[in-house]
Design a protein around this motif. Structure first.
Motif, PDB file in Angstrom:
ATOM      1  N   LYS A   1       0.826  -1.211   0.000  1.00 55.43           N
ATOM      2  CA  LYS A   1       0.000   0.000   0.000  1.00 55.43           C
ATOM      3  C   LYS A   1       0.861   1.263   0.000  1.00 55.43           C
ATOM      4  O   LYS A   1       0.555   2.234  -0.683  1.00 55.43           O
ATOM      5  CB  LYS A   1      -0.913  -0.016   1.216  1.00 55.43           C
ATOM      6  CG  LYS A   1      -1.691   1.250   1.414  1.00 55.43           C
ATOM      7  CD  LYS A   1      -2.364   1.289   2.761  1.00 55.43           C
ATOM      8  CE  LYS A   1      -2.907   2.672   2.986  1.00 55.43           C
ATOM      9  NZ  LYS A   1      -3.302   2.917   4.342  1.00 55.43           N
ATOM     10  N   GLU A   2       1.951   1.235   0.740  1.00 53.75           N
ATOM     11  CA  GLU A   2       2.827   2.403   0.864  1.00 53.75           C
ATOM     12  C   GLU A   2       3.524   2.751  -0.451  1.00 53.75           C
ATOM     13  O   GLU A   2       3.953   3.879  -0.651  1.00 53.75           O
ATOM     14  CB  GLU A   2       3.882   2.174   1.950  1.00 53.75           C
ATOM     15  CG  GLU A   2       3.318   2.055   3.349  1.00 53.75           C
ATOM     16  CD  GLU A   2       2.712   0.687   3.640  1.00 53.75           C
ATOM     17  OE1 GLU A   2       3.075  -0.308   2.965  1.00 53.75           O
ATOM     18  OE2 GLU A   2       1.845   0.604   4.532  1.00 53.75           O
TER      19      GLU A   2
ATOM     20  N   GLU B   1      -7.767   7.607  -3.125  1.00 49.65           N
ATOM     21  CA  GLU B   1      -7.988   7.638  -1.685  1.00 49.65           C
ATOM     22  C   GLU B   1      -7.257   6.479  -1.019  1.00 49.65           C
ATOM     23  O   GLU B   1      -7.265   5.352  -1.509  1.00 49.65           O
ATOM     24  CB  GLU B   1      -9.483   7.541  -1.380  1.00 49.65           C
ATOM     25  CG  GLU B   1     -10.277   8.721  -1.903  1.00 49.65           C
ATOM     26  CD  GLU B   1     -11.768   8.528  -1.687  1.00 49.65           C
ATOM     27  OE1 GLU B   1     -12.155   7.709  -0.839  1.00 49.65           O
ATOM     28  OE2 GLU B   1     -12.529   9.209  -2.397  1.00 49.65           O
ATOM     29  N   SER B   2      -6.645   6.779   0.119  1.00 50.82           N
ATOM     30  CA  SER B   2      -5.805   5.804   0.820  1.00 50.82           C
ATOM     31  C   SER B   2      -6.564   4.531   1.207  1.00 50.82           C
ATOM     32  O   SER B   2      -6.044   3.427   1.054  1.00 50.82           O
ATOM     33  CB  SER B   2      -5.209   6.455   2.066  1.00 50.82           C
ATOM     34  OG  SER B   2      -4.417   5.542   2.770  1.00 50.82           O
ATOM     35  N   GLU B   3      -7.811   4.669   1.688  1.00 52.39           N
ATOM     36  CA  GLU B   3      -8.583   3.504   2.110  1.00 52.39           C
ATOM     37  C   GLU B   3      -8.905   2.600   0.920  1.00 52.39           C
ATOM     38  O   GLU B   3      -8.867   1.372   1.036  1.00 52.39           O
ATOM     39  CB  GLU B   3      -9.892   3.926   2.786  1.00 52.39           C
ATOM     40  CG  GLU B   3      -9.715   4.744   4.039  1.00 52.39           C
ATOM     41  CD  GLU B   3      -9.529   6.231   3.757  1.00 52.39           C
ATOM     42  OE1 GLU B   3      -9.942   6.720   2.682  1.00 52.39           O
ATOM     43  OE2 GLU B   3      -8.938   6.910   4.616  1.00 52.39           O
ATOM     44  N   ASP B   4      -9.258   3.201  -0.211  1.00 48.06           N
ATOM     45  CA  ASP B   4      -9.576   2.408  -1.398  1.00 48.06           C
ATOM     46  C   ASP B   4      -8.333   1.745  -1.973  1.00 48.06           C
ATOM     47  O   ASP B   4      -8.399   0.619  -2.462  1.00 48.06           O
ATOM     48  CB  ASP B   4     -10.254   3.286  -2.457  1.00 48.06           C
ATOM     49  CG  ASP B   4     -11.670   3.676  -2.063  1.00 48.06           C
ATOM     50  OD1 ASP B   4     -12.270   2.975  -1.216  1.00 48.06           O
ATOM     51  OD2 ASP B   4     -12.185   4.670  -2.599  1.00 48.06           O
TER      52      ASP B   4
ATOM     53  N   ASP C   1      -5.761   0.757  -0.218  1.00 49.83           N
ATOM     54  CA  ASP C   1      -5.511  -0.354   0.696  1.00 49.83           C
ATOM     55  C   ASP C   1      -6.425  -1.528   0.375  1.00 49.83           C
ATOM     56  O   ASP C   1      -5.992  -2.685   0.341  1.00 49.83           O
ATOM     57  CB  ASP C   1      -5.713   0.118   2.138  1.00 49.83           C
ATOM     58  CG  ASP C   1      -5.357  -0.933   3.155  1.00 49.83           C
ATOM     59  OD1 ASP C   1      -4.356  -1.662   2.941  1.00 49.83           O
ATOM     60  OD2 ASP C   1      -6.045  -1.026   4.182  1.00 49.83           O
ATOM     61  N   LEU C   2      -7.685  -1.250   0.110  1.00 54.62           N
ATOM     62  CA  LEU C   2      -8.647  -2.290  -0.238  1.00 54.62           C
ATOM     63  C   LEU C   2      -8.247  -3.002  -1.531  1.00 54.62           C
ATOM     64  O   LEU C   2      -8.320  -4.228  -1.629  1.00 54.62           O
ATOM     65  CB  LEU C   2     -10.040  -1.669  -0.375  1.00 54.62           C
ATOM     66  CG  LEU C   2     -11.178  -2.618  -0.707  1.00 54.62           C
ATOM     67  CD1 LEU C   2     -11.426  -3.578   0.439  1.00 54.62           C
ATOM     68  CD2 LEU C   2     -12.428  -1.825  -1.002  1.00 54.62           C
TER      69      LEU C   2
ATOM     70  N   LYS D   1      -5.239  -5.284  -0.930  1.00 55.27           N
ATOM     71  CA  LYS D   1      -5.660  -6.487  -0.210  1.00 55.27           C
ATOM     72  C   LYS D   1      -6.534  -7.397  -1.082  1.00 55.27           C
ATOM     73  O   LYS D   1      -6.553  -8.610  -0.889  1.00 55.27           O
ATOM     74  CB  LYS D   1      -6.413  -6.106   1.057  1.00 55.27           C
ATOM     75  CG  LYS D   1      -5.518  -5.519   2.118  1.00 55.27           C
ATOM     76  CD  LYS D   1      -6.314  -5.118   3.343  1.00 55.27           C
ATOM     77  CE  LYS D   1      -5.413  -4.490   4.390  1.00 55.27           C
ATOM     78  NZ  LYS D   1      -6.178  -4.012   5.551  1.00 55.27           N
TER      79      LYS D   1
END
Length: 142
Positions: free
Chosen positions: A44-45, A64-67, A69-70, A73
């Motif tokens: 992610k980073e 967006e950071s959350e998306d 990350d999703l 994953k």
């Protein structure tokens, strides 16, 4: 004293052998149930943004950071099996735009994943494509 030393060596080598055989069998059984994970998916980073193409006409740019990350994953759903039918053309393309300027591309349909120029049969059929379609393309209708 020599007998004690000899029995200790025998015990330690036997134990090591049992542990190694157990580890190998455990790995084979795990791969049989879950499949092989894709190796080389960026962390992610490392990802600046992601572009998702669904079919030929739908495209989403994700920053967006959350998306992100999703989406990183979500590639864990693309475990593959060595023996399986590889068929069709890609329905969904996920392009990870890295901070170092490189792009990493994963393509998939319900039964096959294309990774680093090779096609592999997906262990969990339809899961990856259905989840990403539902999360990122069905939002437009709501």
């Amino acid at each position: 004293m020599e007998k004690t030393k000899k029995s200790w060596k025998f015990f330690s080598w036997s134990t090591l052998g049992v542990v190694l055989v157990s580890c190998v069998l455990n790995a084979i059984i795990w791969v049989g149930f879950h499949g092989f994970p894709l190796v080389g998916i960026p962390e992610k980073e490392e990802v600046e943004s992601v572009t998702i193409f669904y079919g030929e006409e739908k495209e989403r740019n994700i920053a967006e950071s959350e998306d992100i990350d999703l989406l990183v994953k979500a590639c864990n759903l693309l475990n593959y099996q060595l023996w399986g039918e590889k068929k069709g053309d890609p329905e969904l393309t996920v392009v990870y735009h890295l901070k170092n300027g490189e792009d990493v591309k994963v393509e998939a349909n319900g039964t096959t994943v294309w990774w680093r120029g090779k096609a592999y049969a997906i262990k969990e059929k339809d899961t990856f494509v259905n989840i990403l379609q539902g999360l990122f393309f069905d939002r437009e209708r709501q």
